[in-house]
Design a protein around this motif. Structure first.
Motif, PDB file in Angstrom:
ATOM      1  N   GLN A 212       0.825  -1.202   0.000  1.00  0.00           N
ATOM      2  CA  GLN A 212       0.000   0.000   0.000  1.00  0.00           C
ATOM      3  C   GLN A 212       0.866   1.262   0.000  1.00  0.00           C
ATOM      4  O   GLN A 212       0.452   2.308  -0.513  1.00  0.00           O
ATOM      5  CB  GLN A 212      -0.932   0.006   1.217  1.00  0.00           C
ATOM      6  N   LEU A 213       2.069   1.156   0.574  1.00  0.00           N
ATOM      7  CA  LEU A 213       2.988   2.299   0.621  1.00  0.00           C
ATOM      8  C   LEU A 213       4.095   2.164  -0.420  1.00  0.00           C
ATOM      9  O   LEU A 213       5.189   2.690  -0.241  1.00  0.00           O
ATOM     10  CB  LEU A 213       3.600   2.411   2.023  1.00  0.00           C
ATOM     11  N   ARG A 214       3.811   1.453  -1.516  1.00  0.00           N
ATOM     12  CA  ARG A 214       4.851   1.167  -2.515  1.00  0.00           C
ATOM     13  C   ARG A 214       5.400   2.425  -3.168  1.00  0.00           C
ATOM     14  O   ARG A 214       6.515   2.407  -3.694  1.00  0.00           O
ATOM     15  CB  ARG A 214       4.315   0.210  -3.574  1.00  0.00           C
ATOM     16  N   SER A 215       4.609   3.513  -3.151  1.00  0.00           N
ATOM     17  CA  SER A 215       5.130   4.759  -3.724  1.00  0.00           C
ATOM     18  C   SER A 215       6.297   5.295  -2.904  1.00  0.00           C
ATOM     19  O   SER A 215       7.064   6.136  -3.376  1.00  0.00           O
ATOM     20  CB  SER A 215       4.019   5.817  -3.803  1.00  0.00           C
ATOM     21  N   VAL A 273       5.675   4.233 -17.845  1.00  0.00           N
ATOM     22  CA  VAL A 273       5.699   5.225 -16.776  1.00  0.00           C
ATOM     23  C   VAL A 273       4.571   6.221 -17.011  1.00  0.00           C
ATOM     24  O   VAL A 273       3.935   6.245 -18.080  1.00  0.00           O
ATOM     25  CB  VAL A 273       7.055   5.952 -16.703  1.00  0.00           C
ATOM     26  N   PHE A 274       4.332   7.039 -16.002  1.00  0.00           N
ATOM     27  CA  PHE A 274       3.259   8.025 -16.081  1.00  0.00           C
ATOM     28  C   PHE A 274       3.794   9.391 -15.676  1.00  0.00           C
ATOM     29  O   PHE A 274       4.591   9.504 -14.737  1.00  0.00           O
ATOM     30  CB  PHE A 274       2.104   7.633 -15.161  1.00  0.00           C
ATOM     31  N   HIS A 275       3.333  10.411 -16.383  1.00  0.00           N
ATOM     32  CA  HIS A 275       3.533  11.791 -15.960  1.00  0.00           C
ATOM     33  C   HIS A 275       2.267  12.209 -15.217  1.00  0.00           C
ATOM     34  O   HIS A 275       1.197  12.339 -15.818  1.00  0.00           O
ATOM     35  CB  HIS A 275       3.778  12.699 -17.159  1.00  0.00           C
ATOM     36  N   VAL A 321       6.259   8.491 -12.448  1.00  0.00           N
ATOM     37  CA  VAL A 321       6.061   7.312 -11.600  1.00  0.00           C
ATOM     38  C   VAL A 321       5.976   6.058 -12.462  1.00  0.00           C
ATOM     39  O   VAL A 321       5.667   6.110 -13.653  1.00  0.00           O
ATOM     40  CB  VAL A 321       4.781   7.446 -10.740  1.00  0.00           C
ATOM     41  N   THR A 322       6.237   4.918 -11.829  1.00  0.00           N
ATOM     42  CA  THR A 322       6.119   3.626 -12.494  1.00  0.00           C
ATOM     43  C   THR A 322       4.675   3.146 -12.433  1.00  0.00           C
ATOM     44  O   THR A 322       3.814   3.774 -11.819  1.00  0.00           O
ATOM     45  CB  THR A 322       7.017   2.586 -11.806  1.00  0.00           C
TER      46      THR A 322
END
Length: 337
Positions: A212-215, A273-275, A321-322
């Motif tokens: 859940q805290l992978r970011s 990936v995402f912007h 981010v991935t």
């Protein structure tokens, strides 16, 4: 046989007298691996394999001790096994540390995860803390053990198998649980029966919480070498034209903004990936970007955002981010009236 026994004994005594020596070697091997893996040299793969083999050895340590005693008549002391466990944990933490130090965004909760690695690495080389404080508490020690394994798998999988960051994170969590469960009996041989299922449940809860805290987990295999915001991109040169930190609302609506990024990976890129665009810390857009290949300065790609809120005034951030939500890097800009 007595020669090897004396050699091993001398090595153990030397390591016990100089506990920091192994930590220095482990950290240096991590730095060397981080540098050499980008050149596709095999040294880092060899170190990664040795680390994973050492963890596998710890799982079968009781069986291994029995076989050694039966075959060679040498009794392996439990103290030796405890010291071997400490060495493997120490090597794993210090080996992984350079990879995380290189990619951590210190103005993000990622700093907490990397700081935790630093703290665990420090505990692993200070015997009074390790044996008198940590090792006496089986639950804390199991969590420490599991975390060290998780960290080293997170680094070694992309090196060995060229997996994406998201795949490595998922496999690292699952593998850490699977590899740790068989060793729980060795970690607490005289504990009551109900401690084992309790610790298994605790591992599951901790792993679910970490997911859940992978970011907060830095992507050890990726590094953002550059990120620039601009109104234009030179397509032939594949580089931005100018750099923007402040922009007025009219220009933003008329021209939009390009997010130009260069992402580097040790063994090449095959990532989505995402912007992610945030206004005053609230997400307003997410643009996907598939990147493949790579170069020394990083794989260069960009997205173009033209749809902005009617009132875009405020403090903006663009996060890279991935797929699993791990932050690679970010940039900030301000929109004025």
């Amino acid at each position: 046989m007595s020669y090897f026994k004396n050699l091993i004994t001398k090595f153990i005594i030397m390591m016990q007298q100089r506990p920091g020596l192994l930590a220095v070697f482990a950290f240096c091997s991590g730095v060397a691996s981080y540098v050499l893996v980008e050149r596709k040299e095999s040294f880092s793969q060899i170190i990664a394999i040795l680390l994973l083999v050492s963890w596998l050895w710890l799982i079968v340590d009781n069986w291994l001790r029995d076989k050694v005693e039966q075959r060679f008549g040498v009794t392996v002391s439990p103290n030796f096994m405890r010291f071997a466990l400490q060495m493997v944990q120490q090597e794993s933490l210090f080996f992984a540390l350079p990879f995380f130090l290189a990619v951590t965004s210190w103005n993000h909760p990622q700093a907490i995860f990397t700081s935790l690695i630093i703290l665990c690495a420090f505990i692993s080389v200070v015997d009074p803390l390790y044996y008198k404080k940590l090792a006496k508490h089986s639950i804390l020690f199991t969590v420490f053990h599991n975390f060290a394994l998780f960290v080293v798998i997170l680094v070694t999988l992309p090196i060995l198998l060229n997996l994406t960051t998201s795949q490595s994170l998922e496999i690292a969590l699952i593998t850490a649980i699977i590899f740790t469960i068989p060793s729980l009996g060795n970690l607490m041989p005289n504990a009551k029966w109900w401690r084992f299922p309790l610790l298994v449940l605790l591992l599951g809860v901790l792993s679910a919480g970490l997911w859940q805290l992978r970011s907060w987990v830095p992507p050890a295999a990726l590094r953002l070498t550059d990120i620039t915001l601009s109104h234009q991109v030179d397509v032939e040169q594949r580089k931005p034209v100018g750099s923007i930190k402040h922009v007025d609302a009219n220009s933003l609506h008329q021209q939009g903004l390009y997010t130009w990024t260069a992402v580097k990976a040790p063994r090449g890129l095959n990532e989505k990936v995402f912007h992610v665009w945030l206004l005053n810390n609230k997400e307003v857009d997410r643009i996907a970007l598939n990147i493949n290949g790579g170069r020394e300065q990083g794989y260069r790609a960009w997205t173009h955002k033209i749809n902005f809120p009617a009132n875009p005034v405020g403090k903006w951030q663009v996060h890279v981010v991935t797929e699993s939500g791990q932050l690679i890097g970010l940039t900030k800009f301000t929109v004025t009236e």
